[in-house]
Design a protein around this motif. Structure first.
Motif, short mmCIF file in Angstrom:
data_model
loop_
_atom_site.label_atom_id
_atom_site.label_comp_id
_atom_site.label_asym_id
_atom_site.label_seq_id
_atom_site.Cartn_x
_atom_site.Cartn_y
_atom_site.Cartn_z
N UNK A 150 0.84 -1.18 0.00
CA UNK A 150 0.00 0.00 0.00
C UNK A 150 0.89 1.25 0.00
N UNK A 151 0.59 2.18 -0.86
CA UNK A 151 1.36 3.42 -0.97
C UNK A 151 1.03 4.32 0.21
N UNK A 152 2.05 4.81 0.88
CA UNK A 152 1.83 5.69 2.03
C UNK A 152 1.70 7.13 1.56
N UNK A 153 1.18 7.98 2.44
CA UNK A 153 0.92 9.37 2.13
C UNK A 153 2.18 10.09 1.65
N UNK A 154 3.31 9.86 2.28
CA UNK A 154 4.55 10.52 1.88
C UNK A 154 4.94 10.12 0.46
N UNK A 155 4.76 8.85 0.13
CA UNK A 155 5.08 8.38 -1.22
C UNK A 155 4.17 9.02 -2.25
N UNK A 156 2.90 9.24 -1.88
CA UNK A 156 1.98 9.92 -2.79
C UNK A 156 2.48 11.32 -3.10
N UNK A 157 2.99 12.01 -2.09
CA UNK A 157 3.53 13.35 -2.28
C UNK A 157 4.74 13.33 -3.20
N UNK A 158 5.60 12.35 -3.03
CA UNK A 158 6.77 12.20 -3.90
C UNK A 158 6.33 11.97 -5.34
N UNK A 159 5.37 11.10 -5.53
CA UNK A 159 4.87 10.81 -6.87
C UNK A 159 4.28 12.07 -7.50
N UNK A 160 3.44 12.77 -6.75
CA UNK A 160 2.80 13.97 -7.31
C UNK A 160 3.82 15.06 -7.63
N UNK A 161 4.85 15.23 -6.78
CA UNK A 161 5.89 16.21 -7.08
C UNK A 161 6.62 15.86 -8.37
N UNK A 162 6.93 14.57 -8.54
CA UNK A 162 7.62 14.15 -9.76
C UNK A 162 6.73 14.35 -10.99
N UNK A 163 5.45 14.04 -10.86
CA UNK A 163 4.52 14.20 -11.98
C UNK A 163 4.43 15.67 -12.39
N UNK A 164 4.25 16.55 -11.42
CA UNK A 164 4.18 17.98 -11.73
C UNK A 164 5.45 18.47 -12.40
N UNK A 165 6.59 18.02 -11.89
CA UNK A 165 7.87 18.43 -12.47
C UNK A 165 8.00 17.95 -13.91
N UNK A 166 7.69 16.68 -14.16
CA UNK A 166 7.81 16.13 -15.51
C UNK A 166 6.90 16.85 -16.49
N UNK A 167 5.65 17.08 -16.08
CA UNK A 167 4.70 17.76 -16.97
C UNK A 167 5.18 19.17 -17.29
N UNK A 168 5.63 19.89 -16.28
CA UNK A 168 6.04 21.28 -16.48
C UNK A 168 7.37 21.40 -17.21
N UNK A 169 8.35 20.60 -16.83
CA UNK A 169 9.69 20.74 -17.41
C UNK A 169 9.72 20.35 -18.89
N UNK A 170 8.87 19.45 -19.29
CA UNK A 170 8.83 19.01 -20.69
C UNK A 170 7.68 19.61 -21.47
N UNK A 171 6.96 20.55 -20.85
CA UNK A 171 5.82 21.22 -21.48
C UNK A 171 4.81 20.22 -22.04
N UNK A 172 4.50 19.20 -21.24
CA UNK A 172 3.54 18.18 -21.66
C UNK A 172 2.12 18.63 -21.36
N UNK A 173 1.16 18.26 -22.20
CA UNK A 173 -0.24 18.62 -21.93
C UNK A 173 -0.77 17.83 -20.73
N UNK A 174 -1.70 18.41 -20.02
CA UNK A 174 -2.21 17.79 -18.79
C UNK A 174 -2.96 16.48 -19.03
N UNK A 175 -3.43 16.24 -20.26
CA UNK A 175 -4.15 14.98 -20.50
C UNK A 175 -3.21 13.77 -20.45
#
Length: 67
Positions: A1-26
């Motif tokens: 089971x993914x813990x809350x802290x790991x969820x935060x790590x995942x979401x931070x990485x997702x936001x960074x990847x989307x923004x740094x590579x100018x990827x569309x939100x879909x």
């Protein structure tokens, strides 16, 4: 089971990847999958240098395809 802290790590990485590579939100779902794939093949202190994949399967994952 993914813990809350790991969820935060995942979401931070997702936001960074989307923004740094100018990827569309879909592509958010694909980026979440990619992020968890990378994290499962990355060593952690919690597992004393083992990867989550290695702890689960007993085999060291091949990461030669990652840059």
């Amino acid at each position: 089971m993914v813990q809350l802290r790991e969820n935060g790590t995942i979401m931070n990485m997702v936001r960074y990847m989307l923004k740094s590579k100018n990827l569309p939100s879909y592509l958010w779902g694909e980026v979440v999958s990619t992020t968890t794939y990378i994290l499962n093949r990355s060593p952690t202190k919690r597992l004393e240098g083992m990867t989550p994949e290695e702890a689960r399967t007993g085999l060291k994952p091949d990461v030669a395809h990652l840059r």
